[in-house]
Scaffold this motif. Structure first.
Motif: not given
Lengths: 322, 287
Positions: A51, A71-72, A80, A84, A86, A88, A97, A101-102, B184-185, B187-196, B198, B202-203
């Motif tokens: 990050l 990071p991905q 966090f 953090a 989601f 919604h 999630f 994504i995978r 935060d949300q 960044q959390a999505a990025r770390i979970l593997g989502a690209n920009s 996605q 989604h977020i």
């Protein structure tokens, strides 16, 4: 998988957040990065996560240099301080999630999410929204979400910082048990020394953008490498030229050599230990002692009385530790 | 009399304590002022216009609604809205993302440019567009003209004018929402593997949905109702470059008040429809 951070530096404009920091996190360990705010511990964690980008140095996870990876692509889990979540999405969709994504199959996602929800004791909450959960539940959901993708390492940034004291203690115990079950290499950032001591098997003490000491909780408590660590980890009395921990203060007979007199200012007796506030007759210095509950009574101590104290276990203040 | 009773509420029938009485009296006073103000300035004129529209029965209204000039104006307005609103929505969201999530030199300038359309008079906007795109003496207009594209006194110019005046609304609505949700949300999505993409899809987008919806409502309302800037660049040719607002004016000046009122009512209904649709689209907030 282990993490190796080598000679990492990070500056924000004029401010040095990390100054040539190297640490080693053994595979499967639960390591705490402990330090006051501004010590660089969170920045270090965020650099491991990708990050933040370090100005210099490298990060290796499980033998792979990930310094340049976004990071991905690091296959890590991150939790966090403020969850953090989601907002919604339902708890189920939050936890699933990373798997969506995978592009995992629906059935696989459902099974894995159910498994994780029961691991974090949130079965029955799957259709709720984060706003309908308590802080502790949200953080457990965040943990399940991070674990869902089977990360190589799990990074926790002050995960219990936003929770009240009792929930925090429960979650600490719970986290330690969870770690025994899943065995994923875990790095926990905290400014709370008690939390670090209770949860982690290894502690990295940080201060002013540098690592002060690395060791097991008992090594750090019993053999602090610097005045800073001595003062930061565990309770301590600061005398003009020495440190002494409250439980190291011993009562003695004033006629013994090395025994000096002090006046009892206050006695606080509850639980297994009694806290005695003292003022040294020699120089008026104040300090406090922790004695086993019976011992204070045994000495017939009361507020205003004079007692003999033995401070021979005090450690001299070190001359600037590098 | 019914209205008066409603205003005072059930407590009015029994004498309350002096302090409560005082409070109640000031509430009634405030309510009366608000209702009078809205009544005189909004409800009254609209009601009167509705009355005048249907005063002579449905025949003249129907005649106007089927006239070629009205139908052309309706189509042109719809076309302009259909082009400018989506463009401004996309641009507004992109702009808001850049403004909130990135640091770069010239950010203050972008912020200023993004606010300017709110402050500059639409007539000035129209003139500025003529200077740049005018087909004979404009800056780039003659070049377009050589390639067969007329901008001023044609649809492209009207679209440009509408985009200009309705540009800030989406960005202005989305910027504070983006600030509030923080990173935060994402960044959390990025770390979970989502690209920009996605992460955005989604977020970020679901989180800013309400802001985008309000921005789109304001943009659409402005695009439907814009008069000044469009008037300058359109040339106001009936049946060719006349939008509904221009048509209202043209009918009014041609001593056809019912036609003008009818078109006005259509404009008002369209605005209302947009509002209702957006209310529907709003996310079901879970508290």
């Amino acid at each position: 998988m282990g993490i190796t951070v080598t000679r990492v530096s990070k500056h924000f404009n004029d401010y040095t957040a990390l100054d040539d920091v190297s640490i080693e996190v053994p595979d499967g360990s639960l390591t705490a990065l402990l330090g006051p705010s501004g010590s660089g511990k969170s920045t270090l964690l965020r650099i491991i996560a990708g990050l933040e980008t370090p100005d210099a140095g490298s990060v290796v996870i499980g033998g792979q240099d990930v310094t340049g990876l976004p990071p991905q692509e690091r296959e890590i889990g991150f939790v966090f301080q403020h969850y953090a979540a989601f907002k919604h999405m339902t708890v189920r969709d939050n936890v699933g999630f990373g798997l969506r994504i995978r592009k995992r199959s629906k059935a696989e996602i459902r099974d894995r999410v159910n498994e994780l929800l029961s691991l974090v004791q949130l079965d029955g909450f799957s259709e709720r929204y984060p706003a309908q959960l308590s802080g502790g539940q949200r953080q457990r959901m965040a943990l399940a979400r991070a674990l869902a993708v089977e990360p190589r390492v799990l990074l926790l940034d002050e995960p219990f910082g936003a929770l009240d004291a009792r929930v925090r203690e429960e979650l600490r115990d719970w986290l330690r048990r969870l770690h025994e079950q899943v065995h994923v290499t875990t790095v926990l950032v905290t400014h709370d020394q008690e939390e670090a001591m209770e949860v982690a098997s290894r502690i990295v003490v940080m201060n002013h953008a540098r690592v002060e000491q690395v060791g097991s909780p008992s090594e750090i408590y019993d053999n602090p490498a610097s005045d800073f660590v001595m003062g930061f980890v565990g309770r301590v009395n600061r005398l003009p030229d020495a440190f002494i921990r409250p439980h190291e203060v011993r009562l003695c007979d004033p006629i013994e050599p090395g025994c000096e007199t002090a006046t009892v200012e206050r006695i606080l007796a509850f639980g297994p230990e009694t806290r005695i506030d003292l003022r040294l007759d020699r120089n008026g210095e104040r300090l406090w002692a922790h004695l086993p509950a019976g011992e204070a009574m045994l000495h017939g101590m009361e507020e205003g009385s004079t007692v003999g104290v033995d401070l021979s276990r005090a450690r001299p203040v070190a001359v600037a530790v590098a | 009399m019914n209205v008066r009773n409603d205003l005072l509420g059930p407590e009015a029938s029994q004498p309350p304590a002096p302090a409560a009485q005082h409070r109640q009296r000031s509430t009634v006073l405030l309510r009366t002022i608000a209702l009078l103000y809205l009544g005189l300035l909004v409800a009254g004129p609209v009601a009167l216009m509705l009355y005048r529209t249907f005063q002579d029965g449905l025949a003249p209204v129907f005649a106007e609604l089927t006239s070629p000039a009205f139908l052309h104006a309706l189509k042109l307005t719809a076309l302009i809205v259909a082009i400018s609103v989506p463009l401004n929505a996309i641009f507004g969201v992109a702009c808001a993302l850049v403004m909130v999530r990135h640091q770069f030199p010239g950010k203050r300038l972008l912020d200023l440019l993004l606010t300017m359309p709110l402050g500059v008079s639409p007539v000035v906007v129209g003139l500025a567009l003529v200077i740049v795109y005018g087909s004979r003496k404009g800056w780039v207009g003659p070049w377009f003209m050589e390639h067969g594209i007329r901008i001023i006194f044609a649809t492209p110019g009207m679209v440009l004018a509408t985009i200009f005046v309705s540009l800030p609304f989406v960005a202005r609505e989305v910027i504070p929402v983006l600030r509030e949700i923080g990173t935060d949300q994402e960044q959390a999505a990025r770390i979970l593997g989502a690209n920009s993409w996605q992460t955005f899809r989604h977020i970020t987008l679901p989180a800013i949905r309400t802001g985008v919806a309000y921005g789109v409502v304001l943009t659409t309302a402005r695009a439907l109702g814009e008069y000044g800037a469009v008037a300058v660049v359109s040339g106001k040719m009936a049946g060719r470059t006349e939008t509904l607002t221009l048509h209202v004016e043209e009918r009014w000046l041609a001593f056809e008040p019912v036609a003008a009122f009818t078109t006005s009512v259509v404009l008002a209904l369209m605005a209302l429809l947009v509002l209702v649709l957006m209310r529907r689209l709003e996310p079901r907030e879970v508290s």
